[in-house]
Design a protein around this motif. Sequence first.
Motif, short mmCIF file in Angstrom:
data_model
loop_
_atom_site.label_atom_id
_atom_site.label_comp_id
_atom_site.label_asym_id
_atom_site.label_seq_id
_atom_site.Cartn_x
_atom_site.Cartn_y
_atom_site.Cartn_z
N THR A 30 53.68 86.53 22.51
CA THR A 30 52.47 86.48 23.31
C THR A 30 52.69 85.66 24.56
N MET A 31 53.39 84.52 24.42
CA MET A 31 53.72 83.71 25.59
C MET A 31 54.61 84.49 26.56
N ASP A 32 55.54 85.27 26.00
CA ASP A 32 56.40 86.09 26.85
C ASP A 32 55.58 87.14 27.60
N LEU A 33 54.56 87.68 26.92
CA LEU A 33 53.69 88.66 27.56
C LEU A 33 52.92 88.05 28.71
N VAL A 34 52.43 86.82 28.51
CA VAL A 34 51.70 86.15 29.57
C VAL A 34 52.61 85.85 30.75
N LEU A 35 53.84 85.40 30.46
CA LEU A 35 54.76 85.07 31.54
C LEU A 35 55.19 86.31 32.31
N SER A 36 55.17 87.46 31.65
CA SER A 36 55.62 88.68 32.33
C SER A 36 54.70 89.07 33.46
N THR A 37 53.45 88.62 33.42
CA THR A 37 52.52 88.97 34.49
C THR A 37 52.83 88.22 35.77
N GLY A 38 53.49 87.07 35.68
CA GLY A 38 53.84 86.29 36.87
C GLY A 38 55.29 86.39 37.23
#
Length: 430
Positions: A43-51
């Motif tokens: 989930t953290m990786d998913l959030v970071l992928s947006t930036g």
Amino acid sequence: MNEDEAVAGTDPSGRNSRKLRVSRRLVIVSMSLVPLTLLSWPTMDLVLSTGQDWSFWRSAVATVVALPVAVLLIFLIRERIGVDGVTGDASSWKYWVSLALTLLCAALIQSPFSMMFTLGTWWCIGVFVGSRRRSAVVTAVLLVTPWLLTPLVPGDVNVGLYAAVWVGTMVWAVFLAAGFLMTIWLWDLTRDAINGQKARAQLAVSEERLRFARDMHDLLGHSLSALAVKAELAGRLVDRAPERAVAEMAEVQDLARRALQQVRSAVNGYREVDLPTEVGSVREVLRANGTDVTVTGLEGLEVPGDKAGLAAWVVREGGTNVLRHSDASECRIGFSVTRDASMEREALVVEVYNDKVRGPDKEDGLSSGNGLSGLSERVAMGGGALSAARTGDHGFLLRAIIPLAEPASPALRDRLRRNAGSAAAADPRG
């Protein structure tokens, strides 16, 4: 029967069963929090992928894959802790499927930090749900996996920073695994303690059943033998002496009522055997069978109640053996108190002798019947010893040595010897 039912079988109130059930639930819930944290890394990786200039769908698929991994890990924890009485290694297919999905999830995650912590989270649980050999092999695979996945990490990889994260993940995983190990150890200790209590309860029940069976044998054996003798005597006297036959049958009725009362008392657990009464009963029955009974040492004998009860059982069993296994014309019942010089304590010696044992002169002793065997166990439980043997004059002697007090300590024995020596030296009679 599952584990809870087994515990409840010796715990009617269900208290131990509830303890075990609540403890299991608390352990499973506390350990299941870690698999849920595995969802946070993709989930953290998913959030970071947006930036970042990363693939959103790659991180999204990793998040979806992490969900069944968390569920499988929770099931592995439940199987390791024990559900429905089943404990031990978890199911192999769940183990290997969760490992394969974890490796797939790690390959999809684009952040090295999230990827390594995903692998470390699975290892913290997987290392305890498989065999040691399997866990060692899987641990080695997981250690090299981050380095094998470096080509899939977006952008350039700083080897020094990558190695630092790798080492930090290993340290974090080891500390988390230590917490898991402590939790599992406490759970195993709790379960073993409750199962041990169940085993002790079952042993106590078995011992009580054995005691009850022995008491029933001793009570009914003597009473039924006495009834048989009285009834046989009354049958012989019906024609020759009707009035005496009527008296004997009245005694048979009295013996039957007494036996019934004894059985009821034994069942209720409040039975107490009185030594003088028992000696009188045995003497009366043996005399009715034509055996002359002589009792010595009973008058003025003062022993503790439990020891007197044990002596009464010896007299009862001795009298029963005289009725069943002898054609004795004489029976001697003797009581004496002696001092055990080696232990500095007094002991009550009870002897039941008859002058004519029935049957051939073969091997005898305590193994000759259930009655003497049970009596030997009863005397041994009281700290004493029982012997039974034929005598040179074709008789039979039953002897019980019953300690009347606990053995004196070595210091007390030395003091008694010194006092005895001082008293002897001060005696004017020399």
